[in-house]
Enzyme design. Structure first.
Site, short mmCIF file in Angstrom:
data_model
loop_
_atom_site.label_atom_id
_atom_site.label_comp_id
_atom_site.label_asym_id
_atom_site.label_seq_id
_atom_site.Cartn_x
_atom_site.Cartn_y
_atom_site.Cartn_z
N HIS A 17 3.58 1.95 -10.42
CA HIS A 17 3.83 2.83 -9.80
C HIS A 17 4.47 1.54 -7.93
CE1 HIS A 17 2.49 6.11 -7.10
NE2 HIS A 17 2.85 5.67 -5.91
N HIS A 19 7.44 2.56 -5.55
CA HIS A 19 8.87 3.21 -4.50
C HIS A 19 9.78 1.77 -4.91
CE1 HIS A 19 6.86 7.31 -3.87
NE2 HIS A 19 6.35 6.20 -4.59
N HIS A 197 3.73 12.56 -8.93
CA HIS A 197 2.32 12.49 -7.64
C HIS A 197 2.35 13.59 -7.16
CE1 HIS A 197 4.95 8.36 -6.84
NE2 HIS A 197 4.54 8.52 -5.33
N GLU A 200 -2.48 13.21 -4.07
CA GLU A 200 -2.43 12.55 -3.18
C GLU A 200 -3.21 13.17 -1.86
OE1 GLU A 200 0.94 10.77 -2.09
OE2 GLU A 200 0.18 9.38 -0.85
N ASP A 278 2.55 0.81 -4.74
CA ASP A 278 3.25 2.14 -3.78
C ASP A 278 4.48 1.36 -3.14
OD1 ASP A 278 4.03 4.20 -3.65
OD2 ASP A 278 1.95 4.77 -2.85
N ASP A 279 4.56 1.26 -1.96
CA ASP A 279 5.37 1.06 -0.61
C ASP A 279 5.01 -0.46 -0.17
OD1 ASP A 279 6.66 3.45 -1.25
OD2 ASP A 279 4.66 3.78 -0.59
N1 HPA Z 1 3.55 9.56 -1.83
C1 HPA Z 1 4.66 10.47 -2.16
N2 HPA Z 1 5.92 9.81 -1.84
C2 HPA Z 1 6.16 8.77 -1.44
C3 HPA Z 1 5.31 8.16 -1.46
C4 HPA Z 1 4.45 8.33 -2.10
O1 HPA Z 1 2.93 7.77 -1.85
N3 HPA Z 1 5.89 7.21 -1.46
C5 HPA Z 1 7.33 7.27 -1.44
N4 HPA Z 1 7.45 8.64 -1.60
ZN ZN Z 2 4.26 7.07 -4.46
#
Ligand code: HPA
Ligand code: ZN
Length: 319
Positions: A17, A19, A197, A200, A278-279
């Site tokens: 996971h 991006h 996703h 969240e 994630d990011d």
């Molecule tokens: N959630 C949803 N969309 C996203 C995320 C995330 O954590 N990171 C990049 N796009």
């Molecule tokens: Zn994500």
């Protein structure tokens, strides 16, 4: 370095996971903006970093889409992905399944081929030079409509050999998985692996839809599944992995403190969980930082004398 941190550093890991546009470090944002003569709403790296104070997923996405606007040429996409793969290799990551957001680029007039050619060249070269295995998962932006996702799938069909799966990301609330049922069915028929996703910020119902309407193989995040005991049993029974992202959850206020992070609870419920970044450029850490942050939070929660040592055992996909 603590023994635990050393153990985290030397364990071979997979990252499921990430991006790739979320690995765009602020220094690279400014370097690419200069290279492509793009004007940014921030006047310095420090000003951009100051914008990383997020109250929600949407606050983050507003910055994330502006950040990625500096990616224009095939070389930009290559540089971005290769820099991440080098960084992941330094964390002893051996296998990466990398999300990318083609609509964040095609909507600005960048050709789909430009994006995929740059990213996939970086994956191939990283395999050859670093020995890290990397593949691409194309995400549909859920705040856009299904027709837009269908056109994106049309473009992806020509690259079927270079994209292993499709996912669903962006603004979750108000954009349930069922909005994309037809495009996911087509993607399945075309042979793509399916991910989404869910849970969240969105409710457990979105996780149910990801499983039963879209038919995903993995749920990205999935935190709010814990609110539904029947759903937890289903995820555990079917061994559906959750790709958990602790520092993301902290920065996007999904949890208020890592000592309250549900990872341990998920493991106690016999869920298959993985730890991911994630990011990482936006959330303050790459994958090893995520492992050490949750382990440290667990130590803080234990009373003095209760420290058990070692890193939490986190099951992965058994690769
Ligand atoms: N959630 C949803 N969309 C996203 C995320 C995330 O954590 N990171 C990049 N796009
Ligand atoms: Zn994500």
């Amino acid at each position: 370095m603590l023994d635990r941190d050393r153990l985290v550093a030397c364990l071979p890991k997979c990252e499921l996971h990430i991006h790739i546009e979320g690995s765009l470090e602020p220094e690279m944002v400014f370097a690419l903006a200069r290279r492509n003569a793009i004007r940014l709403p921030w006047d310095s790296v420090e000003a951009l970093r100051r914008a990383y104070a997020f109250g929600s997923l949407q606050d983050f996405l507003d910055v994330y889409y502006v950040g990625m606007s500096v990616l224009v040429t095939e070389q930009d996409f290559y540089d971005l992905a290769f820099a991440y793969l080098k960084r992941a290799h330094a964390d002893n990551v051996v296998h990466v399944e990398m999300f990318f957001d083609p609509q964040g680029h095609t909507s600005r007039g960048i050709a789909f081929d430009t994006v995929v050619n740059g990213l996939s060249r970086a994956c191939t070269e990283a395999r050859e030079t670093l020995g890290i295995r990397a593949s691409l998962i194309m995400c549909f932006l859920r705040h856009l409509d299904e027709d837009d996702a269908q056109r994106t799938l049309d473009a992806a069909l020509a690259h079927r050999d270079r994209i292993v799966g499709v996912g669903l990301d962006s603004s979750e609330k108000g954009n349930p998985p069922e909005k994309f049922s037809r495009v996911f069915a087509r993607a399945r028929d075309a042979g793509f692996a399916l991910f989404a996703h869910a849970g969240e910020e969105g409710p457990p119902a979105y996780v149910w839809q990801a499983l039963d309407v879209l038919g995903v193989a993995r749920v990205d995040h999935g935190n709010r599944a814990l609110e539904d005991a029947v759903l937890v049993s289903r995820l555990a029974r079917d061994r559906v992995p959750l790709t958990v992202c602790p520092l993301s959850n902290l920065r996007l206020r999904v949890v208020d403190d890592l000592t309250h992070h549900p990872l341990r609870h998920m493991m106690e419920k016999d869920l298959v969980v993985t730890v991911n970044s994630d990011d990482p450029a936006y959330f303050g850490g790459y994958v090893n930082d995520n492992f050490t942050a949750v382990a440290r939070a667990r130590d803080k929660k234990l009373k003095p004398g209760e420290y058990q040592g070692g890193v939490s055992t986190v099951s992965n996909l058994g690769m």
